[in-house]
Design an enzyme around this catalytic site. Structure first.
Site, mmCIF file in Angstrom:
data_model
loop_
_atom_site.group_PDB
_atom_site.id
_atom_site.type_symbol
_atom_site.label_atom_id
_atom_site.label_comp_id
_atom_site.label_asym_id
_atom_site.label_seq_id
_atom_site.Cartn_x
_atom_site.Cartn_y
_atom_site.Cartn_z
ATOM 1 N N LYS A 37 3.285 -15.306 2.477
ATOM 2 C CA LYS A 37 3.450 -16.027 1.208
ATOM 3 C C LYS A 37 4.945 -16.315 1.064
ATOM 4 O O LYS A 37 5.597 -15.911 0.089
ATOM 5 C CB LYS A 37 2.886 -15.172 0.060
ATOM 6 N N ASP A 58 -2.792 -18.369 0.672
ATOM 7 C CA ASP A 58 -3.792 -19.077 -0.146
ATOM 8 C C ASP A 58 -4.473 -20.165 0.686
ATOM 9 O O ASP A 58 -5.691 -20.328 0.657
ATOM 10 C CB ASP A 58 -3.173 -19.640 -1.447
ATOM 11 N N ASP A 60 -6.278 -7.003 4.440
ATOM 12 C CA ASP A 60 -7.420 -6.365 3.782
ATOM 13 C C ASP A 60 -8.325 -7.434 3.171
ATOM 14 O O ASP A 60 -9.538 -7.448 3.374
ATOM 15 C CB ASP A 60 -6.908 -5.409 2.693
ATOM 16 N N TYR A 89 0.820 -1.207 0.000
ATOM 17 C CA TYR A 89 0.000 0.000 0.000
ATOM 18 C C TYR A 89 0.859 1.264 0.000
ATOM 19 O O TYR A 89 0.426 2.313 -0.444
ATOM 20 C CB TYR A 89 -0.903 0.039 1.245
ATOM 21 N N ASP A 114 -12.177 -9.136 4.716
ATOM 22 C CA ASP A 114 -13.462 -9.139 3.993
ATOM 23 C C ASP A 114 -14.033 -10.554 3.950
ATOM 24 O O ASP A 114 -15.239 -10.760 4.114
ATOM 25 C CB ASP A 114 -13.285 -8.627 2.557
HETATM 26 C C1 IPM Z 1 -10.345 -1.170 4.163
HETATM 27 C C2 IPM Z 1 -10.526 -0.602 2.791
HETATM 28 C C3 IPM Z 1 -9.340 0.281 2.473
HETATM 29 C C4 IPM Z 1 -8.099 -0.571 2.508
HETATM 30 C C5 IPM Z 1 -9.437 1.040 1.133
HETATM 31 C C6 IPM Z 1 -10.722 1.798 0.988
HETATM 32 C C7 IPM Z 1 -8.256 1.947 0.931
HETATM 33 O O1 IPM Z 1 -10.703 -1.593 1.843
HETATM 34 O O2 IPM Z 1 -10.246 -0.409 5.123
HETATM 35 O O3 IPM Z 1 -10.346 -2.400 4.280
HETATM 36 O O4 IPM Z 1 -7.784 -1.259 1.535
HETATM 37 O O5 IPM Z 1 -7.435 -0.560 3.547
HETATM 38 MN MN MN Z 2 -10.894 -3.592 2.699
#
Ligand code: IPM
Ligand code: MN
Length: 355
Positions: free
Chosen positions: A191, A223, A247, A142, A251
């Protein structure tokens, strides 16, 4: 006590969910004798519209001068075509970096009332799961060197994953300490079969392990981790991983809790000041309709009370109220599967009634 909280409502559903969370904090303040002072600042698309830049200087200064920061969400289709360094998302990275928030705690747990919303088979989640993802937040790909150039096949773009010993050590220290306070199991996700940065990461985890003899630590390739999260999520207690892997995996973890609308997060550095935000985005498709789920933001406030202000019972009061509301069967649209649901403000009212 008096606490100064910077409010970064942002874009899309950001303002609605932050307003809900503020109402909850105000009631907590009255009940427990605290004063929360809220000062709003612009961030993301709304800041671009008003000032021409996604992260105005006043916002950074306001956050640095606050006791803690509550953020909604940033971004939306209106700003999607702007160049990378002018996008709303850049502001989020900018504020995390300016506040030196290298730790991102993302708890993913299955609320008993939401078992039916988990897409995994019943026997897989029979005993629930309670995972704390410790994501590195101010390094890695990032923030690595990036750019465009002419390559072998013409135009190309690159981003680089780079981690220093210092960055790995400080996030792993948080992870080991987090594991000590929980079930003492830590999985470091990397990884290392491909990436040098992961090999350094893994080496440092192994170096540090003897300092925490009570913690059972293991490595897992990312993975495989993506697979294990849906195969048997209960195997995880604390996970520590890089910015990008964290990240993605958070999710995935959110989806098995039933809805991404449930997951809070805390971003922390070396001081008590943190930035608290739901892990979901700005959901522009449902913005302004009063149907967004405010629970992730409300639970982010519970994390703020705990981590920044040491207000343990106040934090628990919020978590308990959310649980009671879910146990009573109240749901926002994201969790209602087409059945009648409560609006953002209505579910907030219910949570406040149960504080
Ligand atoms: C998160 C989001 C952010 C990230 C984006 C919006 C920059 O996806 O907070 O998980 O990737 O950190
Ligand atoms: Mn995110």
């Amino acid at each position: 006590m008096n606490y100064n909280i910077a409010l970064l409502k942002g874009d899309g559903i950001g303002p609605e969910i932050v307003d809900s969370a503020v109402r909850v904090l105000e009631v907590i303040g009255k009940k427990y004798g605290h004063v929360f002072n809220f000062t709003p600042y612009l961030i993301g698309g709304c800041a671009i519209d008003a000032t021409g830049e996604p992260l105005p200087k006043e916002t950074v200064e306001g956050c640095l001068n606050s006791d803690s920061v509550l953020l909604g969400a940033v971004g939306g289709p209106k700003w999607d075509t702007l160049p990378g360094n002018m996008r709303p998302e850049k502001a989020l990275l900018g504020i995390r970096s300016a506040m030196e928030l290298f730790t991102n705690l993302r708890p993913a747990k299955l609320y008993p009332a939401l078992k039916g919303d988990c897409p995994l088979r019943e026997d897989i989640v029979a005993n629930g799961f309670d995972i704390m993802i410790v994501r590195e937040l101010t390094g890695g790909i990032y923030f690595g060197e990036r750019g465009m150039r002419e390559g072998k096949y013409g135009e190309e773009a690159y981003d680089t994953e780079c981690y220093s010993r210092m960055e790995i050590e400080r996030i792993c220290k948080v992870a080991f300490e987090t594991a000590m306070k929980r079930n003492k199991r830590l999985v470091s996700i990397d990884k290392a079969n491909v990436l040098d940065s992961s090999r350094l990461w893994r080496k440092i985890v192994h170096e540090m392990a003897p300092m925490y003899p009570e913690v059972e630590v293991s490595d897992m390739l990312v993975d495989n981790a993506a697979m294990q999260l849906v195969r048997n999520p209960a195997q995880f207690d604390v996970i520590v991983t890089t910015n990008m892997f964290g990240d993605i995996l958070s999710d995935e973890a959110s989806q098995i809790t039933g809805s991404i609308g449930m997951l809070p997060s805390a971003s922390l550095g070396n001081t008590k000041r943190g930035l608290y935000e739901p892990i979901h985005g700005s959901a522009p498709d449902i913005a302004g309709k009063n149907i967004a789920n405010p629970i992730a933001t409300i639970l982010s406030c519970a994390m703020m009370l705990l981590y920044s202000f040491d207000l343990v019972k106040e934090s628990e009061a919020i978590v308990n109220a959310v649980n009671k509301v879910l146990d009573s069967g109240f749901r926002t649209a994201d969790l209602a599967h087409g059945a009648p649901s409560l609006s953002t403000t209505e579910i907030t009212d219910k949570i406040i009634e149960n504080l």
